[in-house]
Motif scaffolding. Structure first.
Motif, mmCIF file in Angstrom:
data_model
loop_
_atom_site.group_PDB
_atom_site.id
_atom_site.type_symbol
_atom_site.label_atom_id
_atom_site.label_comp_id
_atom_site.label_asym_id
_atom_site.label_seq_id
_atom_site.Cartn_x
_atom_site.Cartn_y
_atom_site.Cartn_z
ATOM 1 N N PHE A 1 1.993 6.977 -3.165
ATOM 2 C CA PHE A 1 2.664 7.054 -4.462
ATOM 3 C C PHE A 1 2.442 8.398 -5.145
ATOM 4 N N LYS B 1 -2.186 13.279 5.818
ATOM 5 C CA LYS B 1 -1.517 13.646 4.547
ATOM 6 C C LYS B 1 -2.520 14.446 3.751
ATOM 7 N N GLY C 1 12.410 5.468 -5.335
ATOM 8 C CA GLY C 1 12.208 4.750 -4.071
ATOM 9 C C GLY C 1 10.952 3.877 -4.134
ATOM 10 N N HIS C 2 9.883 4.427 -4.696
ATOM 11 C CA HIS C 2 8.630 3.675 -4.836
ATOM 12 C C HIS C 2 8.835 2.489 -5.784
ATOM 13 N N GLU D 1 -7.237 2.202 -1.469
ATOM 14 C CA GLU D 1 -7.359 2.016 -0.014
ATOM 15 C C GLU D 1 -8.176 3.175 0.537
ATOM 16 N N HIS E 1 8.446 7.942 -7.641
ATOM 17 C CA HIS E 1 9.897 8.102 -7.803
ATOM 18 C C HIS E 1 10.618 6.766 -7.651
ATOM 19 N N ILE F 1 5.839 -3.841 2.878
ATOM 20 C CA ILE F 1 5.780 -2.383 3.065
ATOM 21 C C ILE F 1 7.173 -1.890 3.428
ATOM 22 N N GLY F 2 7.444 -0.608 3.194
ATOM 23 C CA GLY F 2 8.772 -0.046 3.469
ATOM 24 C C GLY F 2 9.106 -0.070 4.961
ATOM 25 N N PRO G 1 13.692 -2.657 3.202
ATOM 26 C CA PRO G 1 14.451 -1.444 3.515
ATOM 27 C C PRO G 1 14.048 -0.286 2.598
ATOM 28 N N ARG G 2 13.817 0.843 3.217
ATOM 29 C CA ARG G 2 13.423 2.037 2.471
ATOM 30 C C ARG G 2 14.640 2.559 1.703
ATOM 31 N N TYR H 1 0.833 -1.205 0.000
ATOM 32 C CA TYR H 1 0.000 0.000 0.000
ATOM 33 C C TYR H 1 0.865 1.252 0.000
ATOM 34 N N ILE I 1 15.600 9.761 -1.035
ATOM 35 C CA ILE I 1 14.536 10.236 -1.938
ATOM 36 C C ILE I 1 13.168 10.092 -1.274
ATOM 37 N N PHE J 1 2.799 -2.982 11.303
ATOM 38 C CA PHE J 1 1.809 -3.893 10.724
ATOM 39 C C PHE J 1 1.975 -5.329 11.195
ATOM 40 N N ARG K 1 -5.128 10.330 7.676
ATOM 41 C CA ARG K 1 -3.787 9.984 8.146
ATOM 42 C C ARG K 1 -2.906 11.231 8.271
ATOM 43 N N TRP L 1 7.802 1.740 8.170
ATOM 44 C CA TRP L 1 6.619 1.252 8.891
ATOM 45 C C TRP L 1 6.948 0.084 9.823
#
Ligand code: C2G
Length: 433
Positions: free
Chosen positions: A19, A55, A25-26, A81, A23, A101-102, A122-123, A16, A127, A109, A53, A105
């Motif tokens: 995005f 954002k 990283g995503h 979502e 970029h 997930i990165g 790992p994130r 999730y 970026i 979860f 959230r 987080w």
């Protein structure tokens, strides 16, 4: 590493994210998630869910963000979502084997381990969407007028990415845009000067005191390719927007009446200690907010309009309490506004099948109810409301400037209709009580 559902069939992975401005990283996250199985589902957050959230100002719309994910070619399926707790529903519904997930987080979860394998990837360092947004030049907004409201507005600017407050004087030097909250009688002059100086304007409603004035200002803004926006924070609250959609969707049948009440006694205009010439009268202070649902639900072409008022200062045409009734071809509406009287600040939209009820103070609500004859059909709706709607108002203003398109929350026709009633009041086309 690949994880299979009891070793048979294909392995489904889900991830999730927002995005926004997709970029590297995503993309790396999606690539690694994809490699963990045979089928990758990507959940893209809706704007509403992101709001809850915290954002609030994604640069791209949900559709643009979905398109960004689709263009990577990595997602086998893209879903939206929309609510807290959806992850469990999705994992069950799609029979997901892995939730990825990165690592930002990490641990958050773990509760999903009960339903599938949880993996934190790992994130990618160096970026982020936030940095990409920050690299764009910030929009600078100044503010002139009543200090309490200016302070509130300035405080809310801090929550909006890509926008920054910069003090300015009445020459508007050094800013791209200006928030105007001077006395309503001064709005026209101030807005005109700001537009002539090439500044985008967000002005507390009413922007002007007559139709001729508002038309002139709108025309000037168009000629100069500038945004001119009414500041009515209620228009930007999620609950209020959803209420409009609910009412217009026919779920309460045909709308037959809209009743809105807005009152406040905080200015103590009743006790004679205040200099009323410095204060906004009731119709200017509350009229635009109260008229908003009337015009947004029933349109601006009413057949008749009648104002009944209780004036507390003749010279200043200062009303302590005012009621305005509108007659439409198939509906009626009524607003009550006051600064020297108190009533229940509720909004009721009556329809042929049911009604919508918003409790006081409806103009800054996060909640409304849809009610029917049969109570078991009643529905309650809750939405997040941060900063009384002001920060969403700033986001919408900044987006309008970036896109060079007007404000679709309060269109020009509505702005003009609001001014029309204010003009009638100013010309004393009312009945006194
Ligand atoms: N990501 C990454 N490296 C970056 C930036 C982001 O690996 N430099 C990852 C994040 O960790 C996340 C995904 O890319 O797994 C999407 O990131 P965002 O768009 O920032 O979304 P986010 O707010 O993390 O959403 O409820 C969970 C959310 O839906 C996750």
């Amino acid at each position: 590493m690949r994880y299979g559902r009891k070793g048979i069939g294909m392995t489904k992975v889900i991830t999730y994210g927002t995005f926004d401005l997709i970029h590297y990283g995503h993309i790396r996250l999606l690539e690694r998630a994809k490699k963990m199985g045979d089928y990758l589902i990507v959940g893209v957050t809706s704007d509403d869910y992101d709001k809850t959230r915290g954002k609030i100002n994604n640069q791209q719309s949900l559709m643009e963000r979905i398109a960004g994910v689709r263009e990577t070619g990595l997602a086998d399926e893209i879903i939206v979502e929309e609510y807290e707790g959806q992850k469990i529903d999705d994992i069950r519904r799609y029979e997901v084997d892995v939730f990825a997930i990165g690592s930002d987080w990490e641990g958050k979860f773990d509760y999903l381990n009960e339903y599938c394998k949880v993996v934190y990837l790992p994130r990618t360092e160096g970026i982020s969407s936030t940095e990409i947004r920050a690299k764009k030049r910030k929009l600078t907004i100044g503010a002139i007028g009543e200090s309490k409201l200016c302070q509130k507005f300035i405080r809310e600017i801090q929550y909006v990415n890509g926008v920054e407050y910069k003090p300015c004087d009445e020459s508007f030097e050094g800013v791209d845009a200006v928030y105007i909250v001077t006395h309503p009688e001064k709005h026209y002059e101030d807005v005109r000067r700001a537009l002539q100086a090439g500044r985008h304007v967000i002005c507390e409603s009413p922007i002007a005191m007559s139709i001729a004035q508002i038309r002139e200002l709108t025309q000037l803004a168009h000629e100069k390719h500038l945004i001119l926006s009414d500041a009515v924070k209620t228009a930007y609250s999620t609950a209020y927007s959803r209420l409009l959609v609910t009412a217009k969707s026919g779920s309460i049948g045909n709308i037959v009446s809209v009743e809105a009440t807005c009152t406040s006694l905080e200015d103590r205009v009743n006790d004679g200690e205040n200099d009323l010439s410095q204060k906004q009268n009731s119709i200017c202070a509350w009229g635009p907010t109260a008229m908003l649902p009337v015009f947004q639900l029933l349109g601006t072409r009413y057949r008749e309009m009648k104002i009944v008022t209780r004036i507390i200062d003749d010279e200043l045409n200062f009303d302590g309490f005012t009621k305005v009734d509108f007659t439409y071809d198939h509906a009626t509406a009524s607003i009550k506004v006051a600064k020297a009287a108190k009533a229940e600040g509720e909004l009721i939209v009556a329809g042929t099948k049911g009604y919508i009820y918003v409790p006081a103070p409806w103009w800054k609500t996060d909640y409304f109810e849809v009610r029917f004859e049969n109570q078991s059909e009643n529905r309650r709706h809750f939405y997040q409301l941060d900063g009384e709607g002001i920060r969403y108002e700033i986001v919408a203003f900044a987006k309008a400037i970036e896109r060079g398109k007007g404000n679709y929350y309060i269109d020009e026709k509505i702005s003009e209709a609001i001014t029309g009633v204010i003009e009638a009041f100013k010309e004393k086309r009312y009945e006194r009580i």
